[in-house]
Design a protein around this motif. Structure first.
Motif, PDB file in Angstrom:
ATOM      1  N   ALA A  79      -6.954  25.765  74.638  1.00  0.00           N
ATOM      2  CA  ALA A  79      -6.837  25.869  76.093  1.00  0.00           C
ATOM      3  C   ALA A  79      -7.151  24.558  76.786  1.00  0.00           C
ATOM      4  CB  ALA A  79      -7.792  26.955  76.599  1.00  0.00           C
ATOM      5  N   ARG A  80      -6.588  24.423  77.989  1.00  0.00           N
ATOM      6  CA  ARG A  80      -6.932  23.271  78.813  1.00  0.00           C
ATOM      7  C   ARG A  80      -8.371  23.430  79.263  1.00  0.00           C
ATOM      8  NH1 ARG A  80      -3.905  21.805  84.422  1.00  0.00           N
ATOM      9  NH2 ARG A  80      -5.669  22.885  85.401  1.00  0.00           N
ATOM     10  N   GLY A  81      -9.188  22.480  78.908  1.00  0.00           N
ATOM     11  CA  GLY A  81     -10.606  22.566  79.217  1.00  0.00           C
ATOM     12  C   GLY A  81     -11.396  21.758  78.220  1.00  0.00           C
ATOM     13  N   ASN A  82     -12.684  21.755  78.398  1.00  0.00           N
ATOM     14  CA  ASN A  82     -13.580  20.971  77.548  1.00  0.00           C
ATOM     15  C   ASN A  82     -14.536  21.861  76.780  1.00  0.00           C
ATOM     16  OD1 ASN A  82     -16.290  19.601  77.111  1.00  0.00           O
ATOM     17  ND2 ASN A  82     -15.049  17.820  77.643  1.00  0.00           N
ATOM     18  N   TYR A  83     -15.170  22.791  77.494  1.00  0.00           N
ATOM     19  CA  TYR A  83     -16.101  23.764  76.909  1.00  0.00           C
ATOM     20  C   TYR A  83     -17.258  23.096  76.161  1.00  0.00           C
ATOM     21  CZ  TYR A  83     -11.989  26.559  77.945  1.00  0.00           C
ATOM     22  OH  TYR A  83     -10.914  27.131  78.597  1.00  0.00           O
ATOM     23  N   ASN A  84     -17.603  21.877  76.585  1.00  0.00           N
ATOM     24  CA  ASN A  84     -18.714  21.117  75.991  1.00  0.00           C
ATOM     25  C   ASN A  84     -18.482  20.766  74.526  1.00  0.00           C
ATOM     26  OD1 ASN A  84     -20.213  21.143  78.399  1.00  0.00           O
ATOM     27  ND2 ASN A  84     -21.076  23.146  77.927  1.00  0.00           N
ATOM     28  N   GLN A  85     -17.247  20.865  74.077  1.00  0.00           N
ATOM     29  CA  GLN A  85     -16.952  20.570  72.674  1.00  0.00           C
ATOM     30  C   GLN A  85     -16.843  19.073  72.397  1.00  0.00           C
ATOM     31  OE1 GLN A  85     -13.493  23.042  72.015  1.00  0.00           O
ATOM     32  NE2 GLN A  85     -14.699  24.891  71.790  1.00  0.00           N
ATOM     33  N   ASP A  86     -16.886  18.263  73.456  1.00  0.00           N
ATOM     34  CA  ASP A  86     -16.937  16.824  73.243  1.00  0.00           C
ATOM     35  C   ASP A  86     -18.294  16.402  72.691  1.00  0.00           C
ATOM     36  OD1 ASP A  86     -18.319  15.437  76.145  1.00  0.00           O
ATOM     37  OD2 ASP A  86     -17.942  17.565  75.935  1.00  0.00           O
ATOM     38  N   LEU A  87     -19.273  17.298  72.750  1.00  0.00           N
ATOM     39  CA  LEU A  87     -20.612  16.967  72.267  1.00  0.00           C
ATOM     40  C   LEU A  87     -20.708  17.015  70.754  1.00  0.00           C
ATOM     41  CD1 LEU A  87     -22.795  18.958  74.831  1.00  0.00           C
ATOM     42  CD2 LEU A  87     -22.348  16.506  74.804  1.00  0.00           C
TER      43      LEU A  87
ATOM     44  N   ALA B 252     -14.295  30.062  87.631  1.00  0.00           N
ATOM     45  CA  ALA B 252     -15.115  30.541  86.519  1.00  0.00           C
ATOM     46  C   ALA B 252     -15.059  29.580  85.351  1.00  0.00           C
ATOM     47  CB  ALA B 252     -14.660  31.929  86.095  1.00  0.00           C
ATOM     48  N   GLY B 253     -14.803  28.312  85.635  1.00  0.00           N
ATOM     49  CA  GLY B 253     -14.825  27.316  84.575  1.00  0.00           C
ATOM     50  C   GLY B 253     -13.792  27.566  83.503  1.00  0.00           C
ATOM     51  N   GLY B 254     -12.559  27.883  83.894  1.00  0.00           N
ATOM     52  CA  GLY B 254     -11.505  28.098  82.916  1.00  0.00           C
ATOM     53  C   GLY B 254     -11.315  29.553  82.553  1.00  0.00           C
ATOM     54  N   GLU B 255     -12.026  30.453  83.214  1.00  0.00           N
ATOM     55  CA  GLU B 255     -11.866  31.882  82.962  1.00  0.00           C
ATOM     56  C   GLU B 255     -11.711  32.607  84.287  1.00  0.00           C
ATOM     57  OE1 GLU B 255     -14.917  33.412  80.449  1.00  0.00           O
ATOM     58  OE2 GLU B 255     -14.927  31.635  79.189  1.00  0.00           O
ATOM     59  N   LEU B 256     -10.895  33.632  84.294  1.00  0.00           N
ATOM     60  CA  LEU B 256     -10.707  34.408  85.504  1.00  0.00           C
ATOM     61  C   LEU B 256     -11.951  35.226  85.789  1.00  0.00           C
ATOM     62  CD1 LEU B 256      -7.093  35.718  84.815  1.00  0.00           C
ATOM     63  CD2 LEU B 256      -7.755  33.740  86.167  1.00  0.00           C
ATOM     64  N   VAL B 257     -12.316  35.304  87.049  1.00  0.00           N
ATOM     65  CA  VAL B 257     -13.490  36.084  87.422  1.00  0.00           C
ATOM     66  C   VAL B 257     -13.234  37.556  87.127  1.00  0.00           C
ATOM     67  CG1 VAL B 257     -14.961  36.798  89.329  1.00  0.00           C
ATOM     68  CG2 VAL B 257     -14.241  34.425  89.140  1.00  0.00           C
TER      69      VAL B 257
ATOM     70  N   LEU C 288     -11.959  36.025  69.225  1.00  0.00           N
ATOM     71  CA  LEU C 288     -11.025  34.967  69.593  1.00  0.00           C
ATOM     72  C   LEU C 288     -11.764  33.639  69.564  1.00  0.00           C
ATOM     73  CD1 LEU C 288      -8.178  34.169  70.737  1.00  0.00           C
ATOM     74  CD2 LEU C 288      -9.216  34.343  73.021  1.00  0.00           C
ATOM     75  N   LEU C 289     -11.231  32.672  68.828  1.00  0.00           N
ATOM     76  CA  LEU C 289     -11.806  31.327  68.783  1.00  0.00           C
ATOM     77  C   LEU C 289     -11.101  30.473  69.829  1.00  0.00           C
ATOM     78  CD1 LEU C 289     -11.887  30.817  64.894  1.00  0.00           C
ATOM     79  CD2 LEU C 289     -13.570  31.963  66.365  1.00  0.00           C
ATOM     80  N   VAL C 290     -11.863  29.710  70.592  1.00  0.00           N
ATOM     81  CA  VAL C 290     -11.293  28.892  71.669  1.00  0.00           C
ATOM     82  C   VAL C 290     -11.635  27.427  71.441  1.00  0.00           C
ATOM     83  CG1 VAL C 290     -11.197  28.482  74.153  1.00  0.00           C
ATOM     84  CG2 VAL C 290     -11.511  30.818  73.281  1.00  0.00           C
ATOM     85  N   VAL C 291     -10.603  26.604  71.453  1.00  0.00           N
ATOM     86  CA  VAL C 291     -10.746  25.154  71.285  1.00  0.00           C
ATOM     87  C   VAL C 291     -10.276  24.478  72.570  1.00  0.00           C
ATOM     88  CG1 VAL C 291      -9.953  23.124  70.007  1.00  0.00           C
ATOM     89  CG2 VAL C 291     -10.400  25.271  68.786  1.00  0.00           C
ATOM     90  N   GLY C 292     -11.115  23.641  73.151  1.00  0.00           N
ATOM     91  CA  GLY C 292     -10.723  22.893  74.347  1.00  0.00           C
ATOM     92  C   GLY C 292      -9.874  21.695  73.970  1.00  0.00           C
ATOM     93  N   ARG C 293      -8.770  21.514  74.659  1.00  0.00           N
ATOM     94  CA  ARG C 293      -7.896  20.389  74.308  1.00  0.00           C
ATOM     95  C   ARG C 293      -8.160  19.139  75.136  1.00  0.00           C
ATOM     96  NH1 ARG C 293      -2.864  20.365  77.418  1.00  0.00           N
ATOM     97  NH2 ARG C 293      -2.659  22.199  78.756  1.00  0.00           N
ATOM     98  N   GLN C 294      -9.214  19.161  75.966  1.00  0.00           N
ATOM     99  CA  GLN C 294      -9.575  17.992  76.762  1.00  0.00           C
ATOM    100  C   GLN C 294     -10.875  17.388  76.256  1.00  0.00           C
ATOM    101  OE1 GLN C 294      -9.174  19.973  80.671  1.00  0.00           O
ATOM    102  NE2 GLN C 294      -7.736  18.347  81.201  1.00  0.00           N
TER     103      GLN C 294
END
Length: 389
Positions: free
Chosen positions: A256-264, A34-39, A218-224
């Motif tokens: 969280a470990r992930g990107n979440y398109n925040q590199d944009l 689920a792209g970093g989320e549990l189904v 909840l605010l989520v920041v990707g650390r990748q």
């Protein structure tokens, strides 16, 4: 010597193909289906005393961090199935950075900055209203986005709310929503929010503000991603401004470990509005309250007019204004082209130096190179077939 040059060219070709592959598939949360989320279900994070610190549908990994509602920074140290352990690191400042601007809603004559909204998981719903936690193609999370859009518009902001579907709810949802985010960023919004609904017990998100039942956010920041520090500053700025007006609305910040398109964009943020057990109306009220705080952390000009723009390689350009949240707005180039060029140059220089040392003179080196390009390079991908007489 010819074999050395042949190997050098082969290495350059392999590096180029590898880099093109990286460009074609931008980094994304590589955790789950689920792209970093549990189904389904959620993870419970406890401290060394067994006290529950966080419950979320996001997958949790060692090294992830969480800033709690009372501004304590925790680090995830171990994960065993649906139970994770953490340790308290420090109590961080709850004050907004010096450049946080608290202003009233913009006047009708003031420039109206744009805010972009979208939903990577367009199927997310609320069980009390919809009977199911997900409804493919028609998740009520988009209705919650409508409420956010309506209130922002009332405050004088332009809002670009995309309801482009990114179903199914799988590991590629963020890759599909990436195209939507990049399209939205072409409109030069001052910020872009990906609105979600989390998975967790009802009690973790339910609260009361001004006598009304609402959901926590909840605010989520990707650390990748290369914008991590700036995005985290932005999230902390938001939490500080929200705490000042509606204490308890923001339950925390999950790094969280992930990107979440925040590199944009450094002002791209993922917002979780409640859990599947909250009512949609409670989530809508929360997003309306959240909209009321937006002028406090963006101002009528979006942080003095700064606009974060996307670029094809995931870089961004700040077109003016102070940095939101105290981080650096220096453009960051993540494109592999510059690295390839530098590596290629280093290989060529090294090969030239080796050629000179092995031949003893530039004249002899030139003769070797001429021979290579005339005969060896022509047959680099295999010998030519003889032409039929």
């Amino acid at each position: 010597m010819c074999y050395l040059l042949r190997i050098t060219l082969t290495i350059l070709v392999v590096i180029s193909l590898s880099s093109l592959s990286t460009m074609a598939a931008p980094p994304e949360s590589a955790e789950s289906t689920a792209g970093g989320e549990l189904v389904s279900g959620y993870i419970t994070v406890v401290d060394d005393k067994g006290v529950i610190v966080l419950q979320t549908g996001h997958e949790v990994h060692p090294g992830d961090e969480y800033i709690s509602e009372d501004d304590v920074l925790y680090e995830i140290t171990a994960v065993e199935g649906t139970l994770a352990r953490c340790r308290a690191m420090e109590k961080i400042s709850s004050h907004a950075p010096d450049n946080a601007i608290f202003v009233q809603a913009p006047s009708p004559d003031a420039p109206k900055p744009k805010i972009a909204l979208y939903h990577s998981h367009t199927d997310e719903s609320y069980i009390p209203n919809d009977g199911v936690p997900t409804e493919r193609g028609n998740g009520s999370i988009m209705t919650v986005g409508d409420t956010f859009e309506k209130r922002l518009t009332e405050l004088g902001y332009q809002v670009d709310h995309s309801k482009t579907l990114h179903d199914p709810h799988d590991a590629n949802a963020y890759h599909r929503s990436r195209r939507t985010a990049m399209k939205l960023l072409q409109g030069q919004p001052v910020a872009i929010f990906d609105i979600h609904r989390d998975s967790a017990p009802l009690r973790t998100y339910s609260t009361t503000i001004n006598g009304e039942n609402v959901t926590k956010l909840l605010l989520v920041v990707g650390r990748q991603n290369q914008n991590r520090n700036t995005t985290l500053d932005f999230a902390r700025n938001i939490k500080s401004a929200t705490d000042a007006k509606y204490r308890g609305l923001i339950r925390g910040i999950f790094i969280a470990r992930g990107n979440y398109n925040q590199d944009l964009s450094p002002r791209a943020l993922l917002v979780e509005a409640g859990t599947e057990y909250n009512t949609r109306e409670a989530a809508e009220r929360s997003m309306a309250l959240f909209a009321d705080v937006v002028p406090s952390f963006l101002g009528p000009g979006g942080g003095n007019g700064g606009v974060a723009q996307a670029s094809p390689a995931g870089t961004y350009t700040d077109t003016g204004g102070d940095n939101t949240g105290g981080g650096s707005d220096t453009p960051i180039d993540t494109a592999p082209g510059n690295d390839i060029l530098g590596l290629a140059l280093a290989v060529v220089v090294g090969a030239a130096a080796f050629l000179f040392l092995s031949t003893g003179s530039w004249q002899e080196a030139k003769r070797k190179l001429k021979h290579f390009f005339k005969y060896e390079f022509a047959n680099f991908f295999g010998p030519r077939k003889k032409r039929k007489e």
